[in-house]
Design a protein around this motif. Structure first.
Motif, short mmCIF file in Angstrom:
data_model
loop_
_atom_site.label_atom_id
_atom_site.label_comp_id
_atom_site.label_asym_id
_atom_site.label_seq_id
_atom_site.Cartn_x
_atom_site.Cartn_y
_atom_site.Cartn_z
N MET A 1 0.83 -1.17 0.00
CA MET A 1 0.00 0.00 0.00
C MET A 1 0.88 1.24 0.00
O MET A 1 2.08 1.15 0.02
CB MET A 1 -0.90 0.00 1.23
N GLY A 2 0.25 2.38 0.08
CA GLY A 2 1.00 3.62 0.12
C GLY A 2 0.49 4.59 -0.93
O GLY A 2 -0.35 4.26 -1.75
N GLY A 3 1.03 5.77 -0.85
CA GLY A 3 0.65 6.78 -1.83
C GLY A 3 -0.61 7.55 -1.46
O GLY A 3 -1.06 8.38 -2.22
N GLY A 4 -1.16 7.26 -0.27
CA GLY A 4 -2.36 7.96 0.15
C GLY A 4 -2.03 9.32 0.75
O GLY A 4 -0.90 9.60 1.14
N ALA A 5 -3.03 10.16 0.83
CA ALA A 5 -2.85 11.52 1.34
C ALA A 5 -2.40 11.55 2.79
O ALA A 5 -1.80 12.51 3.23
CB ALA A 5 -4.14 12.31 1.17
N LEU A 6 -2.67 10.49 3.54
CA LEU A 6 -2.32 10.46 4.95
C LEU A 6 -1.13 9.57 5.27
O LEU A 6 -0.79 9.40 6.44
CB LEU A 6 -3.54 10.02 5.77
N ASP A 7 -0.49 9.02 4.26
CA ASP A 7 0.67 8.15 4.49
C ASP A 7 1.74 8.88 5.28
O ASP A 7 2.11 10.00 4.96
CB ASP A 7 1.26 7.66 3.17
N GLY A 8 2.22 8.25 6.31
CA GLY A 8 3.31 8.79 7.09
C GLY A 8 2.89 9.79 8.15
O GLY A 8 3.71 10.23 8.95
N ILE A 9 1.64 10.17 8.20
CA ILE A 9 1.18 11.13 9.20
C ILE A 9 0.83 10.36 10.47
O ILE A 9 0.03 9.44 10.45
CB ILE A 9 -0.04 11.92 8.71
N THR A 10 1.46 10.76 11.56
CA THR A 10 1.19 10.10 12.83
C THR A 10 0.49 11.01 13.82
O THR A 10 -0.01 10.56 14.83
CB THR A 10 2.50 9.58 13.46
N ASP A 11 0.44 12.31 13.53
CA ASP A 11 -0.22 13.26 14.42
C ASP A 11 -1.71 13.30 14.10
O ASP A 11 -2.12 13.68 13.00
CB ASP A 11 0.39 14.65 14.24
N VAL A 12 -2.52 12.89 15.07
CA VAL A 12 -3.97 12.79 14.83
C VAL A 12 -4.58 14.16 14.51
O VAL A 12 -5.51 14.26 13.72
CB VAL A 12 -4.66 12.09 16.02
N ARG A 13 -4.07 15.23 15.11
CA ARG A 13 -4.59 16.57 14.81
C ARG A 13 -4.38 16.89 13.33
O ARG A 13 -5.27 17.44 12.68
CB ARG A 13 -3.90 17.62 15.66
N GLU A 14 -3.23 16.55 12.80
CA GLU A 14 -2.96 16.81 11.39
C GLU A 14 -3.90 16.01 10.50
O GLU A 14 -4.37 16.50 9.47
CB GLU A 14 -1.50 16.50 11.05
N VAL A 15 -4.20 14.79 10.90
CA VAL A 15 -5.14 13.97 10.13
C VAL A 15 -6.51 14.64 10.08
O VAL A 15 -7.12 14.75 9.02
CB VAL A 15 -5.25 12.55 10.73
N VAL A 16 -7.00 15.11 11.25
CA VAL A 16 -8.31 15.77 11.29
C VAL A 16 -8.31 17.01 10.39
O VAL A 16 -9.26 17.24 9.64
CB VAL A 16 -8.70 16.14 12.74
N ARG A 18 -6.37 17.65 7.80
CA ARG A 18 -6.24 17.27 6.38
C ARG A 18 -7.53 16.73 5.81
O ARG A 18 -7.80 16.87 4.63
CB ARG A 18 -5.15 16.21 6.21
N ILE A 19 -8.33 16.08 6.65
CA ILE A 19 -9.58 15.48 6.18
C ILE A 19 -10.77 16.41 6.43
O ILE A 19 -11.64 16.57 5.59
CB ILE A 19 -9.83 14.12 6.88
N GLY A 20 -10.83 17.02 7.61
CA GLY A 20 -12.00 17.77 8.03
C GLY A 20 -12.32 19.00 7.20
O GLY A 20 -13.44 19.13 6.69
N GLU A 21 -11.38 19.88 7.08
CA GLU A 21 -11.66 21.12 6.34
C GLU A 21 -11.95 20.86 4.86
O GLU A 21 -12.90 21.44 4.32
CB GLU A 21 -10.52 22.12 6.51
#
Length: 58
Positions: A1-16, A18-21
């Protein structure tokens, strides 16, 4: 797998952020272009993003 927009992101705030807004903006555009989605969809998405932020900050 790989190549996704969230690959390598471990900070949950950054995930929110990147997805939320972008999700809110997507619903806003869908509302603008179609009658299938409404402001209720935008509001619900904003509330879910706010809830996720609140959980992270707890």
């Amino acid at each position: 797998m790989g190549g996704g927009a969230l690959d390598g992101i471990t900070d949950v705030r950054e995930v929110v952020e990147r997805i939320g807004e972008p999700a809110v903006r997507t619903y806003q555009e869908l509302v603008r272009r179609s009658a299938v989605h409404t402001e209720a969809d935008v509001t619900r998405t904003r509330q879910r993003v706010a809830t996720a932020r609140g959980i992270i900050d707890a």
